[in-house]
Design an enzyme around this catalytic site. Structure first.
Site, PDB file in Angstrom:
ATOM      1  N   GLY A  15       0.835  -1.208   0.000  1.00 11.34           N
ATOM      2  CA  GLY A  15       0.000   0.000   0.000  1.00 11.34           C
ATOM      3  C   GLY A  15       0.864   1.249   0.000  1.00 11.34           C
ATOM      4  N   ARG A  25      13.441  10.025  -2.351  1.00 12.34           N
ATOM      5  CA  ARG A  25      14.331  11.167  -2.601  1.00 12.34           C
ATOM      6  C   ARG A  25      15.635  11.038  -1.805  1.00 12.34           C
ATOM      7  NH1 ARG A  25      14.895  15.891   0.446  1.00 12.34           N
ATOM      8  NH2 ARG A  25      15.596  17.744  -0.676  1.00 12.34           N
ATOM      9  N   ALA A  26      15.495  10.630  -0.540  1.00  9.45           N
ATOM     10  CA  ALA A  26      16.686  10.505   0.305  1.00  9.45           C
ATOM     11  C   ALA A  26      17.612   9.404  -0.218  1.00  9.45           C
ATOM     12  CB  ALA A  26      16.268  10.220   1.752  1.00  9.45           C
ATOM     13  N   ARG A  29      19.207  10.843  -3.547  1.00  2.07           N
ATOM     14  CA  ARG A  29      20.150  11.960  -3.374  1.00  2.07           C
ATOM     15  C   ARG A  29      21.365  11.538  -2.542  1.00  2.07           C
ATOM     16  NH1 ARG A  29      17.062  17.355  -3.914  1.00  2.07           N
ATOM     17  NH2 ARG A  29      16.392  17.084  -6.080  1.00  2.07           N
ATOM     18  N   ARG A  76       0.761  -4.734  -6.061  1.00  2.70           N
ATOM     19  CA  ARG A  76       0.872  -6.018  -5.362  1.00  2.70           C
ATOM     20  C   ARG A  76       1.196  -7.030  -6.454  1.00  2.70           C
ATOM     21  NH1 ARG A  76      -0.684  -4.482  -0.007  1.00  2.70           N
ATOM     22  NH2 ARG A  76      -2.215  -2.841  -0.128  1.00  2.70           N
ATOM     23  N   ASP A 107       5.152  -5.284   5.759  1.00  2.00           N
ATOM     24  CA  ASP A 107       5.589  -6.616   6.153  1.00  2.00           C
ATOM     25  C   ASP A 107       5.704  -7.576   4.948  1.00  2.00           C
ATOM     26  OD1 ASP A 107       5.945  -8.576   8.305  1.00  2.00           O
ATOM     27  OD2 ASP A 107       4.069  -9.397   7.526  1.00  2.00           O
ATOM     28  N   GLY A 108       4.679  -7.567   4.102  1.00  2.00           N
ATOM     29  CA  GLY A 108       4.689  -8.438   2.920  1.00  2.00           C
ATOM     30  C   GLY A 108       5.843  -8.098   1.998  1.00  2.00           C
ATOM     31  N   THR A 129       4.276   2.020   5.684  1.00  2.00           N
ATOM     32  CA  THR A 129       2.871   1.571   5.662  1.00  2.00           C
ATOM     33  C   THR A 129       2.096   2.404   6.671  1.00  2.00           C
ATOM     34  OG1 THR A 129       1.362  -0.221   6.273  1.00  2.00           O
ATOM     35  CG2 THR A 129       3.557  -0.349   7.198  1.00  2.00           C
ATOM     36  N   ASP A 131      -0.234   1.529   8.443  1.00  2.00           N
ATOM     37  CA  ASP A 131      -0.776   0.727   9.551  1.00  2.00           C
ATOM     38  C   ASP A 131       0.084   0.712  10.814  1.00  2.00           C
ATOM     39  OD1 ASP A 131      -2.972   0.004   8.061  1.00  2.00           O
ATOM     40  OD2 ASP A 131      -2.010  -1.799   7.250  1.00  2.00           O
ATOM     41  N   ASP A 133       2.264  -1.448  11.680  1.00  2.00           N
ATOM     42  CA  ASP A 133       2.125  -2.802  12.235  1.00  2.00           C
ATOM     43  C   ASP A 133       3.404  -3.625  12.108  1.00  2.00           C
ATOM     44  OD1 ASP A 133       2.093  -2.991   9.501  1.00  2.00           O
ATOM     45  OD2 ASP A 133       0.390  -4.362   9.382  1.00  2.00           O
ATOM     46  N   ARG A 166     -26.264  13.079  17.214  1.00  2.00           N
ATOM     47  CA  ARG A 166     -26.242  11.705  16.721  1.00  2.00           C
ATOM     48  C   ARG A 166     -24.995  10.971  17.181  1.00  2.00           C
ATOM     49  NH1 ARG A 166     -28.211  13.390  10.854  1.00  2.00           N
ATOM     50  NH2 ARG A 166     -30.427  12.995  11.154  1.00  2.00           N
ATOM     51  N   ARG A 175      -6.843  -3.600   8.737  1.00  2.00           N
ATOM     52  CA  ARG A 175      -7.481  -4.921   8.583  1.00  2.00           C
ATOM     53  C   ARG A 175      -7.132  -5.837   9.749  1.00  2.00           C
ATOM     54  NH1 ARG A 175      -6.176  -4.750   2.735  1.00  2.00           N
ATOM     55  NH2 ARG A 175      -4.119  -5.323   3.479  1.00  2.00           N
ATOM     56  N   ARG A 215     -25.875  12.264  31.054  1.00  2.00           N
ATOM     57  CA  ARG A 215     -25.040  13.367  31.553  1.00  2.00           C
ATOM     58  C   ARG A 215     -25.187  14.621  30.705  1.00  2.00           C
ATOM     59  NH1 ARG A 215     -20.441  10.326  31.203  1.00  2.00           N
ATOM     60  NH2 ARG A 215     -19.531  11.895  29.859  1.00  2.00           N
ATOM     61  N   GLU A 226     -11.283  -1.265  10.341  1.00  2.00           N
ATOM     62  CA  GLU A 226     -12.041  -2.036   9.339  1.00  2.00           C
ATOM     63  C   GLU A 226     -12.024  -3.544   9.620  1.00  2.00           C
ATOM     64  OE1 GLU A 226      -8.434  -1.452   6.128  1.00  2.00           O
ATOM     65  OE2 GLU A 226     -10.392  -1.975   5.348  1.00  2.00           O
ATOM     66  N   HIS A 253      -9.986   5.442   1.351  1.00  2.00           N
ATOM     67  CA  HIS A 253      -8.655   5.746   0.827  1.00  2.00           C
ATOM     68  C   HIS A 253      -8.176   7.165   1.073  1.00  2.00           C
ATOM     69  CE1 HIS A 253      -9.036   1.834  -1.003  1.00  2.00           C
ATOM     70  NE2 HIS A 253      -7.732   1.877  -1.164  1.00  2.00           N
TER      71      HIS A 253
HETATM   72  P1  ATP Z   1       0.801  -2.874   3.482  1.00  2.00           P
HETATM   73  O1  ATP Z   1       1.095  -3.131   4.934  1.00  2.00           O
HETATM   74  O2  ATP Z   1       0.674  -1.442   3.177  1.00  2.00           O
HETATM   75  O3  ATP Z   1      -0.311  -3.728   2.948  1.00  2.00           O
HETATM   76  P2  ATP Z   1       2.716  -4.787   2.520  1.00  2.00           P
HETATM   77  O4  ATP Z   1       4.107  -4.643   2.041  1.00  2.00           O
HETATM   78  O5  ATP Z   1       2.521  -5.631   3.748  1.00  2.00           O
HETATM   79  O6  ATP Z   1       2.136  -3.327   2.685  1.00  2.00           O
HETATM   80  P3  ATP Z   1       1.570  -6.846   0.849  1.00  2.00           P
HETATM   81  O7  ATP Z   1       0.511  -6.780  -0.202  1.00  2.00           O
HETATM   82  O8  ATP Z   1       1.413  -7.798   1.965  1.00  2.00           O
HETATM   83  O9  ATP Z   1       1.792  -5.354   1.347  1.00  2.00           O
HETATM   84  O10 ATP Z   1       2.952  -7.222   0.117  1.00  2.00           O
HETATM   85  C1  ATP Z   1       3.416  -6.468  -0.984  1.00  2.00           C
HETATM   86  C2  ATP Z   1       4.013  -7.373  -2.003  1.00  2.00           C
HETATM   87  O11 ATP Z   1       5.145  -8.066  -1.435  1.00  2.00           O
HETATM   88  C3  ATP Z   1       3.107  -8.489  -2.492  1.00  2.00           C
HETATM   89  O12 ATP Z   1       2.224  -8.072  -3.509  1.00  2.00           O
HETATM   90  C4  ATP Z   1       4.125  -9.499  -3.025  1.00  2.00           C
HETATM   91  O13 ATP Z   1       4.588  -9.113  -4.297  1.00  2.00           O
HETATM   92  C5  ATP Z   1       5.278  -9.340  -2.036  1.00  2.00           C
HETATM   93  N1  ATP Z   1       5.186 -10.411  -1.029  1.00  2.00           N
HETATM   94  C6  ATP Z   1       4.346 -10.488   0.022  1.00  2.00           C
HETATM   95  N2  ATP Z   1       4.520 -11.630   0.717  1.00  2.00           N
HETATM   96  C7  ATP Z   1       5.498 -12.312   0.065  1.00  2.00           C
HETATM   97  C8  ATP Z   1       6.137 -13.578   0.266  1.00  2.00           C
HETATM   98  N3  ATP Z   1       5.800 -14.374   1.292  1.00  2.00           N
HETATM   99  N4  ATP Z   1       7.094 -13.947  -0.612  1.00  2.00           N
HETATM  100  C9  ATP Z   1       7.434 -13.149  -1.634  1.00  2.00           C
HETATM  101  N5  ATP Z   1       6.869 -11.956  -1.884  1.00  2.00           N
HETATM  102  C10 ATP Z   1       5.920 -11.537  -1.051  1.00  2.00           C
END
Ligand code: ATP
Length: 323
Positions: A15, A25-26, A29, A76, A107-108, A129, A131, A133, A166, A175, A215, A226, A253
């Site tokens: 996201g 940028r950092a 540069r 993604r 994280d992903g 991110t 979140d 998280d 209200r 999420r 009160r 969400e 969004h």
């Molecule tokens: P946000 O927290 O904003 O959702 P995120 O980095 O956690 O960000 P994800 O959609 O979970 O978002 O991951 C981003 C991309 O990272 C995925 O679309 C995928 O390409 C890659 N990715 C996620 N998990 C894996 C995994 N286990 N192995 C390889 N690539 C991954």
């Protein structure tokens, strides 16, 4: 400086989050300042797999420091989760002799990064991110801005809520984690905060609304992350229990957009700069982290396994303050 690394790639993934541009940028540069060639990779891993890679100049990151979103775009990529996709991504880096990669994302994105690090790419993750998280860092790029956006929106909703007497239920992003709901809810004195990490009791919330009404309170705001479930359903159930009319606002969004706050822009700059320092020091499999108001380097694996837990103390405090 190792003297070996010459070519560095940077991508944003997952996201988008306000402040990602300041981080890009950092990286660009500071990299150029230290004699590196820096390559921007468009659309996260999807763009990497398909070779959407271009060299960045000092001018290519002009006027973006306080712009929301990400000029590199983000995506993604399901393909990156497969071995074949990871091999394609690696081949693109090898083709351009890019030895080091800065991945700005959640994280992903870090998991995807780790697969490349395992193949010998010098890797640094920068937590971006809204979140907040990610384990191992007190703040992620974009969180502060998102919280401020929610607080601003709730302020406006409160004006109309008090005029019409209200109960407003405001659904915010999160999420799996309630950090935005908690931080924004505490900041704006929400009557109740519902987060996915902690079970809630609608009878209790309804009683609280009734007590407030007795009160003389003429409106209430309930923040719902969400991941808790449908704000509309919660609204209906609260109405049935309390008798108070409820109105729902799903912020959606708009929480991702907007210029980064000064805090996010500063953290982003510091993290982008730190990523280049890590690369110059020849380290890999690291992430930048914000701890005690300082940006440090720590092992990327510190981000795995655990999500950053919700701050239970703040949650309890918010409940105590909204009796
Ligand atoms: P946000 O927290 O904003 O959702 P995120 O980095 O956690 O960000 P994800 O959609 O979970 O978002 O991951 C981003 C991309 O990272 C995925 O679309 C995928 O390409 C890659 N990715 C996620 N998990 C894996 C995994 N286990 N192995 C390889 N690539 C991954």
């Amino acid at each position: 400086m190792s003297g070996v690394i010459q070519r560095v790639g940077v991508l944003t993934s997952g996201g988008d989050a306000p402040g990602m541009n300041a981080a890009v940028r950092a990286v660009v540069r500071k990299g150029i300042f230290h004699g590196l060639n820096v390559f921007g990779i468009n659309r996260g891993y999807e763009g990497l797999i398909h070779g959407e890679i271009h060299e960045m100049s000092i001018g290519s990151v002009a006027d973006i420091v306080l712009r929301g979103g990400t000029v590199l775009k983000t995506a993604r990529s399901e393909e990156m989760k497969t071995l074949a996709g990871q091999q394609k991504a690696l081949a693109q880096l090898r083709k351009l002799e890019i030895d080091a990669l800065v991945v700005i994302g959640g994280d992903g994105s870090f998991r995807g990064a780790q697969t490349l690090a395992a193949q010998g790419v010098q890797l640094v993750g920068v937590p971006g991110t809204i979140d907040n998280d990610i384990a191992g860092t007190e703040l992620t790029i974009g969180f502060d801005t998102a919280v401020n956006t929610v607080v601003d929106a709730v302020g406006k909703i409160r004006d109309t809520a008090s005029s019409h007497e209200r109960t407003f239920i405001v659904e915010v992003m999160g999420r799996n984690c309630g950090n935005i709901a908690l931080q924004a809810g505490l900041a704006c004195g929400a009557e109740s905060i519902l987060v996915p990490e902690i079970p809630y009791d609608l009878d209790e919330i309804s009683d609280k609304l009734k007590r407030g009404h007795q009160r003389g309170k003429n409106h209430s705001i309930i923040l719902v992350a969400e991941g808790v479930g449908s704000a509309y359903k919660i609204g209906e159930e609260l109405h049935a229990r309390s008798g108070f009319e409820t109105r729902i606002t799903v912020l959606g969004h708009l929480q991702r957009g907007g210029n980064p706050s000064a805090l996010d822009a500063v953290i982003a700059a510091a993290m982008g700069g730190k990523a280049i320092e890590i690369i110059l020091a020849g380290e890999t499999n690291r992430m930048t982290a914000y701890i005690d108001q300082t940006v440090i380097s720590r092992p990327l694996e510190d981000a795995y396994g655990n999500r950053r837990p919700l701050n239970r103390e703040l949650y309890d405090l918010a409940n105590e303050l909204s009796i």
